[in-house]
Enzyme design. Structure first.
Site, mmCIF file in Angstrom:
data_model
loop_
_atom_site.group_PDB
_atom_site.id
_atom_site.type_symbol
_atom_site.label_atom_id
_atom_site.label_comp_id
_atom_site.label_asym_id
_atom_site.label_seq_id
_atom_site.Cartn_x
_atom_site.Cartn_y
_atom_site.Cartn_z
ATOM 1 N N GLU A 137 43.592 -18.669 -56.767
ATOM 2 C CA GLU A 137 44.965 -17.950 -56.371
ATOM 3 C C GLU A 137 45.326 -18.242 -54.948
ATOM 4 O O GLU A 137 46.692 -18.252 -54.567
ATOM 5 C CB GLU A 137 44.997 -16.631 -56.738
ATOM 6 C CG GLU A 137 45.070 -16.500 -58.433
ATOM 7 C CD GLU A 137 44.813 -15.147 -58.925
ATOM 8 O OE1 GLU A 137 45.959 -14.383 -58.933
ATOM 9 O OE2 GLU A 137 43.612 -14.751 -58.977
ATOM 10 N N ILE A 191 40.850 -21.831 -68.562
ATOM 11 C CA ILE A 191 42.519 -22.094 -68.682
ATOM 12 C C ILE A 191 43.084 -23.185 -68.040
ATOM 13 O O ILE A 191 44.037 -23.390 -67.496
ATOM 14 C CB ILE A 191 43.022 -20.632 -67.945
ATOM 15 C CG1 ILE A 191 42.688 -20.619 -66.600
ATOM 16 C CG2 ILE A 191 42.659 -19.576 -68.847
ATOM 17 C CD1 ILE A 191 43.529 -19.366 -65.991
ATOM 18 N N GLY A 192 42.153 -24.246 -67.988
ATOM 19 C CA GLY A 192 42.429 -25.298 -67.370
ATOM 20 C C GLY A 192 41.777 -25.596 -65.830
ATOM 21 O O GLY A 192 42.030 -26.865 -65.229
ATOM 22 N N GLN A 214 42.290 -26.815 -57.806
ATOM 23 C CA GLN A 214 42.878 -25.542 -57.809
ATOM 24 C C GLN A 214 43.784 -25.166 -56.502
ATOM 25 O O GLN A 214 44.840 -24.745 -56.477
ATOM 26 C CB GLN A 214 41.794 -24.500 -57.869
ATOM 27 C CG GLN A 214 41.165 -24.389 -58.996
ATOM 28 C CD GLN A 214 42.215 -24.059 -60.327
ATOM 29 O OE1 GLN A 214 42.706 -22.833 -60.098
ATOM 30 N NE2 GLN A 214 42.243 -24.570 -61.282
ATOM 31 N N GLY A 247 36.828 -14.989 -62.037
ATOM 32 C CA GLY A 247 36.220 -15.592 -63.225
ATOM 33 C C GLY A 247 34.931 -16.353 -62.953
ATOM 34 O O GLY A 247 33.801 -15.826 -63.376
HETATM 35 MO MO1 MOS Z 1 45.644 -14.326 -62.132
HETATM 36 S S1 MOS Z 1 47.819 -13.862 -61.833
HETATM 37 O O1 MOS Z 1 44.842 -13.127 -61.911
HETATM 38 O O2 MOS Z 1 45.698 -14.791 -63.892
#
Ligand code: MOS
Length: 676
Positions: A639, A449-450, A572, A492
């Protein structure tokens, strides 16, 4: 490593969902509800159907057939009830985008309107305790006696923070292109964080088997959670394509994205902290008030990071939810940890100020031996080392603890600190590795996703095989590949990477093909508290005339297991921190209390940091060995970068001006209100 897909991306050759060239493609355009609550009395599509190029109109006048598992926002046009303003109530399909849009405008929808309620309040009579909070934590926890702890405290802080509705704004809009073949098999080019899970959800919604659906999403221009579950555009494209017997494409406008792709719930958070004369916590309580829709219960896990952070004899966390006439909130980068740690780490700063203790020392003093709520041992925890290393790099020892004392002309200068944390888990995944003419093909239905997932997985496979990374090719983003979990929860790389390593090990003994399914391995993972930690430092200057806040410096120091690729990791971390700066100072979606729905639904009004706002953002990390995680020894890093940033900036603003703004974002009017 350089990004393995970098070249195709900069050359414009990376194909995104809406860009696949398809013969005979047509276009769908949605009609959105103009009321927030009520029901549809009548939909008149006669004029629309007579317009040039129009092929079909879909609506609840003739509900499209869905499967029994169709739920929530994906059960398009099944009900006459309107749940929120902006909900899709119909759609036009035409030969061109412009014709579809014009036809959608010509569809007449008559409503029977009810009074709506879209405002979150801490005293809302319909607040309740949800059974679970996302993704399955208990809603409330209690350990010890909070009231007794507060009564025994030398210093007590009782504060309430509020955060607004926030929206993910990926560069690539939500888009889908759907094609049915003659055997009734559906192919959806969707923009999604997980092709296996999207396939399953689309199949469930349409009443198909998993074998009848294929989802392809080779490149994704950002998601942050908003593409973590299938969104209405994927189902609408499939329904429209079935209705007209031709491929259908739908690309949401930025404004439509604000309505139907989820958002971070607004929060009201009350924190009560007590500390003894030495600064040791005697009680810690965190109660979060949040909203969901009438369609689906989504309860953000806002108070859960407080279960992880600090040692205290009395700890209570609770979530209260109210179902309003709003769209369903959903995931936004670090759901729970991000808003929850904003409040906890702001309150810790307030406690440090009230008790006259350095905010870093307060955190060090309250460092727990084991996870405070569960009592489980940590697989590794290096929060204190992050705080210490950050203090050294940032020059914390030069700080005057007294707020409001450092002035340069109109500008007041301040510094602040906050902790970060994010869970480090993994999920089962499959992967296949095949040797082909001396090279290796890795296949896994992962999503990039980038973040650079292709690059990270190529590096992991190369390491496991003992070959140069340029001999490894990674194929991902297709549900026909071996099943894999979505890119979410910062799990991921840990999940897919585990399967890739096991597949490589299998290949080494098996010859030319290696296969892995980590379901059993992951089920055997020992019960431990697994989290990444970090410390964020901010220096701000606040203009005493205009109330403007500029962030002069941000420093993040993270302990996140083994860092697999320095360039990807840095990207990130600083990306998350930049998003945290947006949360602190700029980002806010207004809820329209009069009409329902949202205001500020575009990037002219929903402000995110631009390059000029990010003056100096630095992310570094500690070497952290953790043998209890996965074969790579890595923790997720997607995150944690956003966790704590807003608190660090808010604490720095307080240090600069000597006043506390407890309502995000910290905008000039709010600053000026505290100063005059
Ligand atoms: Mo993240 S909010 O678990 O895509």
């Amino acid at each position: 490593m350089n990004r393995v897909e970098g070249r195709v991306k900069v050359a414009g050759l990376a194909t995104y969902a809406a860009e696949y060239p398809v013969e005979g493609v047509t276009y769908a355009y949605p009609v959105q509800s103009r009321i927030a609550k009520g029901r549809i009395r009548r939909i008149d599509a006669r004029d629309a159907l007579a317009m040039p190029g129009v092929l079909a109109v879909l609506s609840s006048e003739d509900p499209p057939r869905l499967g029994p598992g169709a739920e929530g926002e994906l059960a398009l046009f099944q009900s006459r009830e309107v749940a929120y303003r902006g909900q899709f109530v119909a759609a036009a399909v035409a030969d061109t985008y412009e014709n579809a849009r014009a036809a959608a405008d010509a569809i007449v929808v008559e409503y029977e309107q009810d009074l709506h309620d879209v405002a979150l309040r801490a005293d809302h009579p319909n607040l309740y305790r949800p059974e679970k909070v996302n993704p399955g934590f208990p809603s409330d926890t209690v350990k010890g006696d909070v009231e007794a702890g507060l009564n025994a405290a030398e210093t007590v802080v009782d504060v309430t923070y509020t955060t607004p509705v926030l929206h993910n704004n990926p560069m690539e809009p939500h888009a889908a292109l759907a094609l049915w073949d003659d055997e009734g098999r559906l192919l959806v080019y969707d923009t999604t964080q997980g092709t296996s899970s999207s396939r399953d959800l689309i199949a469930q919604t349409l009443g198909l088997s998993g074998e009848q659906v294929r989802v392809v999403s080779r490149h994704v221009g950002g998601g942050f959670g908003s593409k973590g579950t299938s969104r209405p555009q994927a189902v609408l494209a499939a329904l429209a394509a079935r209705a007209v017997g031709r491929p259908v494409k739908i690309v949401l406008t930025r404004q439509q994205m604000f309505d139907v792709t989820g958002y971070r719930t607004p929060t009201i958070q009350r924190l009560r902290l007590g500390a003894d004369a030495d600064g040791r916590l005697t009680a810690l309580e965190h109660v979060a008030y949040e909203q969901s829709s009438t369609l689906v219960e989504f309860a953000e896990q806002t108070a859960t990071p407080t279960r992880v952070m600090y040692a205290t004899p009395a700890l209570r966390t609770a979530h209260r939810l109210v179902r309003l006439d709003v769209a369903t909130p959903s995931w936004m980068r670090a759901p729970g940890e991000c808003p929850g740690m904003y409040a906890l780490e702001s309150a810790m700063d307030e406690l440090a100020c009230a008790a006259g203790i350095d905010p870093i020392e307060l955190r060090v003093l309250n460092e727990p031996e084991t996870e405070p709520d569960s009592g489980l041992p940590f697989s590794s925890r290096n929060l204190v080392a992050c705080l210490r290393e950050g203090a050294r790099r940032f020059g914390w020892d030069r700080r005057d603890p007294e707020p409001g004392r450092h002035r340069e002309g109109e500008w007041l200068i301040g510094t602040g600190v906050a902790s970060s944390t994010y869970p480090a888990k993994r999920r089962p995944s499959k992967a296949v590795v095949t040797m082909r003419e001396g090279d290796f093909l890795v296949q896994v239905a992962a999503a990039d996703i980038g973040t650079g997932a292709r690059t990270a997985l190529a590096g992991i496979a190369a390491g496991a095989l003992g070959v140069a990374p340029d001999r490894v090719h990674v194929e991902l983003g297709d549900s026909d590949l071996p099943d894999a979990p979505l890119a979410g929860g910062s799990m991921g790389t840990a999940s897919w990477g585990s399967a890739v390593v096991r597949a490589c090990e299998h290949l080494k003994v098996n010859g030319s093909v290696g296969r892995a399914d980590t379901t059993e391995e992951v089920a055997r993972d020992a019960e431990l508290a697994r989290h990444a930690f970090g410390a964020q430092f901010a220096e701000v200057r606040v203009n005493s005339v205009t109330g403007e806040v500029r962030v002069s410096r941000l420093l993040g120091v993270f302990a996140a297991g083994r860092i697999l690729d320095a360039a990807l990791a840095r990207s990130q971390f600083i990306g998350g921190m930049t998003m945290g700066m947006g949360m602190a100072l700029m980002e806010e979606t207004y809820t329209d209390e009069e009409f329902g729905g949202f205001l500020r639904r575009d990037l002219a009004q929903y402000h995110v940091p631009a390059c000029a706002d990010a003056e100096r953002i630095e992310a570094v990390w500690l070497e952290e060995e953790d043998g209890d995680l996965n074969p790579m020894g890595s923790k997720g890093i997607g995150e944690i970068g956003i966790v704590g940033t807003a608190a660090a900036i808010g604490n720095a603003v307080h240090h600069a001006i000597g006043h506390r703004v407890r309502d995000l974002p910290i905008t000039p009017p709010k600053i000026l209100r505290t100063m005059f």
